[in-house]
Design an enzyme around this catalytic site. Structure first.
Site, PDB file in Angstrom:
ATOM      1  N   GLU A  28       0.853  -1.189   0.000  1.00 15.90           N
ATOM      2  CA  GLU A  28       0.000   0.000   0.000  1.00 15.90           C
ATOM      3  C   GLU A  28       0.892   1.243   0.000  1.00 15.90           C
ATOM      4  O   GLU A  28       0.631   2.209  -0.695  1.00 15.90           O
ATOM      5  CB  GLU A  28      -0.930  -0.009   1.215  1.00 15.90           C
ATOM      6  CG  GLU A  28      -1.874   1.189   1.242  1.00 15.90           C
ATOM      7  CD  GLU A  28      -2.912   1.137   2.358  1.00 15.90           C
ATOM      8  OE1 GLU A  28      -3.218   0.038   2.865  1.00 15.90           O
ATOM      9  OE2 GLU A  28      -3.419   2.208   2.738  1.00 15.90           O
ATOM     10  N   ARG A  86      -7.151   3.326  13.159  1.00 18.31           N
ATOM     11  CA  ARG A  86      -8.104   2.234  12.963  1.00 18.31           C
ATOM     12  C   ARG A  86      -8.119   1.296  14.172  1.00 18.31           C
ATOM     13  O   ARG A  86      -9.133   0.686  14.477  1.00 18.31           O
ATOM     14  CB  ARG A  86      -7.846   1.463  11.660  1.00 18.31           C
ATOM     15  CG  ARG A  86      -9.036   0.644  11.232  1.00 18.31           C
ATOM     16  CD  ARG A  86      -8.832  -0.049   9.896  1.00 18.31           C
ATOM     17  NE  ARG A  86      -9.355   0.665   8.748  1.00 18.31           N
ATOM     18  CZ  ARG A  86     -10.638   0.675   8.373  1.00 18.31           C
ATOM     19  NH1 ARG A  86     -11.547   0.005   9.048  1.00 18.31           N
ATOM     20  NH2 ARG A  86     -11.017   1.345   7.301  1.00 18.31           N
ATOM     21  N   ALA A 117      -8.238  -0.949   2.318  1.00 18.89           N
ATOM     22  CA  ALA A 117      -9.390  -0.688   3.186  1.00 18.89           C
ATOM     23  C   ALA A 117     -10.625  -1.499   2.770  1.00 18.89           C
ATOM     24  O   ALA A 117     -11.740  -1.171   3.165  1.00 18.89           O
ATOM     25  CB  ALA A 117      -9.709   0.807   3.226  1.00 18.89           C
ATOM     26  N   GLU A 173     -10.814  -7.571   4.045  1.00 15.51           N
ATOM     27  CA  GLU A 173     -10.117  -7.665   5.327  1.00 15.51           C
ATOM     28  C   GLU A 173     -10.904  -8.322   6.461  1.00 15.51           C
ATOM     29  O   GLU A 173     -10.308  -9.030   7.272  1.00 15.51           O
ATOM     30  CB  GLU A 173      -9.701  -6.257   5.785  1.00 15.51           C
ATOM     31  CG  GLU A 173      -8.682  -5.608   4.884  1.00 15.51           C
ATOM     32  CD  GLU A 173      -8.535  -4.130   5.215  1.00 15.51           C
ATOM     33  OE1 GLU A 173      -9.431  -3.349   4.846  1.00 15.51           O
ATOM     34  OE2 GLU A 173      -7.542  -3.779   5.856  1.00 15.51           O
TER      35      GLU A 173
HETATM   36  N1  MTE Z   1      -6.591 -11.245  -1.385  1.00 15.64           N
HETATM   37  C1  MTE Z   1      -5.545 -11.662  -2.131  1.00 15.64           C
HETATM   38  N2  MTE Z   1      -5.675 -12.811  -2.820  1.00 15.64           N
HETATM   39  N3  MTE Z   1      -4.373 -10.983  -2.188  1.00 15.64           N
HETATM   40  C2  MTE Z   1      -4.197  -9.821  -1.463  1.00 15.64           C
HETATM   41  O1  MTE Z   1      -3.122  -9.205  -1.523  1.00 15.64           O
HETATM   42  N4  MTE Z   1      -5.193  -8.206   0.103  1.00 15.64           N
HETATM   43  C3  MTE Z   1      -6.198  -7.999   1.152  1.00 15.64           C
HETATM   44  C4  MTE Z   1      -7.584  -8.380   0.650  1.00 15.64           C
HETATM   45  N5  MTE Z   1      -7.550  -9.678   0.041  1.00 15.64           N
HETATM   46  C5  MTE Z   1      -5.280  -9.347  -0.652  1.00 15.64           C
HETATM   47  C6  MTE Z   1      -6.486 -10.096  -0.667  1.00 15.64           C
HETATM   48  C7  MTE Z   1      -6.239  -6.633   1.637  1.00 15.64           C
HETATM   49  S1  MTE Z   1      -5.100  -6.131   2.765  1.00 15.64           S
HETATM   50  C8  MTE Z   1      -7.190  -5.751   1.211  1.00 15.64           C
HETATM   51  S2  MTE Z   1      -7.284  -4.185   1.828  1.00 15.64           S
HETATM   52  C9  MTE Z   1      -8.189  -6.112   0.202  1.00 15.64           C
HETATM   53  O2  MTE Z   1      -7.987  -7.419  -0.297  1.00 15.64           O
HETATM   54  C10 MTE Z   1      -8.101  -5.092  -0.932  1.00 15.64           C
HETATM   55  O3  MTE Z   1      -8.929  -5.375  -1.972  1.00 15.64           O
HETATM   56  P1  MTE Z   1     -10.479  -4.994  -1.981  1.00 15.64           P
HETATM   57  O4  MTE Z   1     -10.584  -3.586  -1.492  1.00 15.64           O
HETATM   58  O5  MTE Z   1     -10.856  -5.173  -3.372  1.00 15.64           O
HETATM   59  O6  MTE Z   1     -11.147  -5.937  -1.041  1.00 15.64           O
HETATM   60  N1  LUZ Z   2      -5.443   2.455   4.405  1.00 16.24           N
HETATM   61  C1  LUZ Z   2      -5.696   3.726   4.712  1.00 16.24           C
HETATM   62  C2  LUZ Z   2      -6.174   1.449   4.888  1.00 16.24           C
HETATM   63  O1  LUZ Z   2      -4.965   4.606   4.269  1.00 16.24           O
HETATM   64  N2  LUZ Z   2      -6.752   4.010   5.469  1.00 16.24           N
HETATM   65  C3  LUZ Z   2      -7.561   3.063   5.988  1.00 16.24           C
HETATM   66  O2  LUZ Z   2      -8.516   3.374   6.689  1.00 16.24           O
HETATM   67  C4  LUZ Z   2      -7.265   1.727   5.701  1.00 16.24           C
HETATM   68  N3  LUZ Z   2      -7.992   0.745   6.208  1.00 16.24           N
HETATM   69  C5  LUZ Z   2      -7.682  -0.510   5.939  1.00 16.24           C
HETATM   70  C6  LUZ Z   2      -6.600  -0.777   5.142  1.00 16.24           C
HETATM   71  N4  LUZ Z   2      -5.862   0.198   4.608  1.00 16.24           N
HETATM   72 MO1  MOS Z   3      -5.261  -3.672   2.972  1.00 15.62          MO
HETATM   73  S1  MOS Z   3      -4.230  -3.609   4.735  1.00 15.62           S
HETATM   74  O1  MOS Z   3      -6.084  -2.238   3.200  1.00 15.62           O
HETATM   75  O2  MOS Z   3      -4.032  -3.232   1.931  1.00 15.62           O
END
Ligand code: MTE
Ligand code: LUZ
Ligand code: MOS
Length: 767
Positions: free
Chosen positions: A240, A318, A517, A720
């Site tokens: 990120e 958070r 997020a 998440e």
């Molecule tokens: N799933 C896979 N296969 N690979 C990933 O890196 N990242 C997770 C989740 N699921 C991830 C995953 C995280 S930290 C987040 S924030 C969300 O996917 C981000 O994608 P979304 O916002 O589309 O759910």
């Molecule tokens: N990133 C961010 C995040 O910048 N703000 C958020 O609230 C958050 N929450 C979940 C995962 N990444």
């Molecule tokens: Mo997920 S920790 O918001 O990349």
């Protein structure tokens, strides 16, 4: 309630991930698979071998003479600013006079071959004057080392409420870090382009963050930097913010040398140089009345931020937002400190501080239950959130599913019977003990920083009727591209085979928030919906000019045009061809900004989340009380999916999140020694769950909760939240240890590794 019946492969809600065939046949392209161009330079990073100190001498003259080495870059060769801090500008790209963690980049070697760069690495001479190393957040805090201002959330008056509590319990907890271990390591590939510009392929969740950082480091405008992301081999939060450094290095070399440059970390470099989930050390005090209602809760978090702020201030926030998990507690004082230590800057990891906050309230409840001689689930269930409850940050609970998930799980999976079976088993077995726990979750959906909750999408309908879709969403395995494809197909009425999901590119879609997020499908999906609706509107108007009746109701379904609910002679393709001939705009840019959310940091109150995701999980484990080893027998979950847009993908997210959460809580042990050296620096010393250690049985059922929330097509965010179910396995194992040794002193410290279990099993109380 639970919708299992529909499962036909043609159902939109069970569309197979569009990446699946290429993933399993090895055709998917990651950064290191992009063919190198003529003259490409390979980068190697020379990083600090101590965790804190002054650089007293640095000599790379001999290294520069190695054949094939083109240039060695120090901070002095940076054309712009030596700064990559995302939230706070406190992190140099390359160390100047001081180093603050082991693994901190100092020099970049650019060579014609990887071997030459490796060879040069060995010839660099450096000496340091060591400074004191701090790895513990409490110690850092005591010495006044913090990364950002401390935060405090207050609801009601906990000091006063404690005086009305019949029972009060206090304690400490520890949760450790977690290595992201994405399959694709960090990396970027950059090439110089015309007009002082660069193009960069980056394995990042935040293309715009990478673009902004590169512009800053090179000293050029963001319009000189194009970032392109096809997909990631996993990010999990680790990309990120922390993809920016490597991309900036590749871009700097490409920009200065006018040659393509590639920087890909090897696994051990990645583990050593990048930050992990923030460890937390916390204090709690919980107060209950005679009916086990939680009246008051005080909690103080010490976050181990590492050597630079990175995303830690946002993660800290958070943690506070989720410090009461899915419970209604009328009086809360929650304080959080982001502590500066000499570890690599810790960063986002699935849950983003939420899991760390939720562990503490679960420990506090468990502590109270043990002291009161009751099951933790009695306290948990009694205090679940309800519509109208107030979160410590002022948001009022609505469309609450805490109770419905709990009740559904309890009846469907027959908790009462499981309890009895386990009691009988434990009576009949001396050296095998079973443990049970329930873990409810509640996770807020939206970036907590309100300004980040917006997105854009670009849709082109080509004159042959095929469609190209670009959004700000990054595909990292979570299936967001498939969901975007479904949104476009459903909204335009075009077959999926005629729609292509393009790479995520800052030149096509600008100013994106990172894919994070869990909000990516909501934000980008709604922007895409907007773009598709604009095109629909133009096409419908055009069709009405053909029929000559501007009252006609037009619908396009599966590429057939319906006029006033009746099939017509028109098809998608011929309408597009005709519209093109009539010079109608067949492209659209969509925009979405989450309505209703707001937050006032000065009073720590507001309505930061579009909605919340709920769920309840039930964990059963068996501990081998001779060896200290354990097996997770089963995890059964009722998950609040809304009306899932893609049940296969969402199920995969639930399973993956659960297992990743169990790994964090049980077997994954990040170890730094007191000198700040990472000991768990390879896959021989850092264990993540494999097929043998996942739960023997996983049963996940979706609670269909089609409500009036801001989820994309009523399908709630899923990325998440499921990770936090993993916390339940910790408590189930702990309960099994206590079934063997009721007077064990086992602390609330995760991960609960077999070593800790063994110590807990055989601990003898002093009396
Ligand atoms: N799933 C896979 N296969 N690979 C990933 O890196 N990242 C997770 C989740 N699921 C991830 C995953 C995280 S930290 C987040 S924030 C969300 O996917 C981000 O994608 P979304 O916002 O589309 O759910
Ligand atoms: N990133 C961010 C995040 O910048 N703000 C958020 O609230 C958050 N929450 C979940 C995962 N990444
Ligand atoms: Mo997920 S920790 O918001 O990349």
């Amino acid at each position: 309630m639970v919708n299992k019946e529909k499962n036909s492969a043609t159902d939109n809600r069970t569309v197979v991930n569009i990446d699946a065939p290429n993933h399993v046949t090895g055709k998917s392209i990651y950064v290191d698979d992009i063919p190198g161009m003529e003259g490409m330079l390979y980068l190697k990073i020379f990083d600090s071998t101590i965790a804190h100190g002054k650089i007293t001498s640095l000599d790379y003259s001999e290294a520069a003479l190695v054949e094939g080495v083109e240039k060695i870059f120090s901070h002095k060769d940076i054309t712009g600013e030596n700064q990559i801090g995302g939230i706070i500008p406190d992190e140099p790209l390359l160390a100047e006079d001081e180093v603050h963690f082991m693994g901190q980049p100092i020099l970049i070697i650019a060579a014609d071959t990887e071997d030459a760069a490796e060879e040069a690495l060995k010839k660099i001479k450096i000496s340091f004057e060591p400074l004191p190393v701090i790895t513990n957040p409490r110690e850092a805090f005591a010495k006044g080392k913090i990364l950002s201002p401390s935060r405090k959330f207050v609801l009601g008056d906990s000091a006063k409420a404690f005086s009305n509590c019949k029972y009060i319990f206090e304690g400490k907890t520890e949760t450790n870090g977690q290595e992201h271990l994405y399959l694709e390591t960090q990396g970027a590939y950059s090439m110089p382009t015309e007009h002082n510009s660069v193009k960069v392929f980056s394995s990042t969740q935040g293309p715009t963050a990478v673009q902004r950082t590169i512009a800053r480091v090179l000293g050029v405008g963001m319009n000189n930097v194009e970032v392109d992301v096809a997909r990631l081999g996993g990010g999990f939060g680790g990309k990120e913010d922390q993809a920016s450094g490597w991309a900036a290095m590749a871009a700097l070399v490409a920009y200065v040398m006018r040659r393509p440059a590639k920087c890909i970390l090897h696994r051990m470099e990645d583990m050593r140089m990048t930050g992990k989930r923030n460890p937390y050390s916390s204090d709690y005090k919980i107060g209950l009345d005679e009916h086990f209602n939680i009246l008051a809760y005080d909690v103080t978090f010490h976050q181990n931020g590492g050597a630079a702020a990175d995303l830690s201030p946002a993660i800290l926030e958070r943690t506070l937002f989720h410090c009461t998990n899915s419970y209604h507690i009328p009086n809360v004082t929650a304080t959080a400190h982001s502590c500066k230590t000499n570890l690599p800057p810790n960063t986002a990891f699935r849950g983003f501080g939420g899991p760390q906050g939720m562990f503490v309230i679960e420990a506090a409840i468990d502590h109270a239950a043990k002291q009161l001689g009751i099951d933790a689930m009695v306290i948990q269930q009694r205090n679940l959130l309800k519509d109208g409850s107030e979160f410590p940050y002022g948001q009022i609970v609505n469309e609450c599913e805490a109770g419905s998930c709990w009740n559904e799980a309890s009846s469907k999976f027959n908790i009462e019977k499981v309890k009895k079976t386990i009691a009988t088993f434990n009576n009949q077995n001396d050296f095998l003990k079973k443990g049970l726990s329930v873990m409810p979750i509640c996770f807020g959906i939206s970036f907590t920083n309100t300004m980040m909750n917006h997105a854009r999408a670009l849709v082109h309908v080509y004159s042959d009727g095929t469609v190209g879709v670009s959004t700000g969403a990054v595909e990292m395995g979570q299936g967001v591209n498939t969901k975007m494809l479904q949104v476009a197909a459903e909204t335009l009425g075009v077959n999926k085979s005629n729609i292509k999901l393009e790479s995520t590119n800052t030149t096509r879609v600008a100013n994106t928030s990172p894919t994070a997020a869990s909000a990516t499908a909501d934000l980008n999906g709604k922007a895409l919906l907007d773009a598709c609706e604009q095109i629909n509107e133009r096409l419908h108007d055009f069709i009405r000019t053909l029929t000559g009746n501007d009252e006609d109701a037009i619908k396009i379904i599966n590429e057939a045009v319906y006029i006033n609910e009746e099939a017509s002679v028109y098809t998608w393709k011929n309408i597009i061809q005709q519209a093109f001939m009539k010079r109608i705009n067949l492209s659209a840019k969509g925009h979405y900004a989450t309505p209703i959310i707001h937050y006032d940091k000065t009073i720590e109150k507001g309505h930061p989340f579009a909605y919340h995701v709920y769920g309840t999980s039930i964990h059963e484990v068996t501990v081998d009380c001779l060896r200290g080893t354990y097996e997770i027998d089963s995890v059964r979950i009722i998950h609040d999916a809304g009306k899932s847009i893609n049940e296969l993908i969402d199920l995969g997210q639930c399973e993956g999140g659960l297992v990743q959460g169990i790994g964090w809580m049980t077997m994954e042990e990040v170890v730094y020694n007191e000198n700040g050296k990472l000991l768990s620096n390879a896959l021989s010393t850092y264990k993540i769950p494999d097929i043998y250690s996942v739960p023997k049985e996983i049963d996940i059922e979706f609670l269909s909760t089609e409500k009036n929330n801001l989820a994309i097509m009523k399908s709630k965010a899923v990325g998440e939240p499921p990770l936090m179910y993993g916390i339940g396995s910790y408590f189930a194992i702990r309960n099994a240890v206590l079934a063997f040794n009721p007077s064990s002193n086992i602390t609330y410290s995760s991960p609960i590794t077999p070593e800790k279990v063994l110590m807990g099993l055989y601990h003898k109380s002093e009396q």
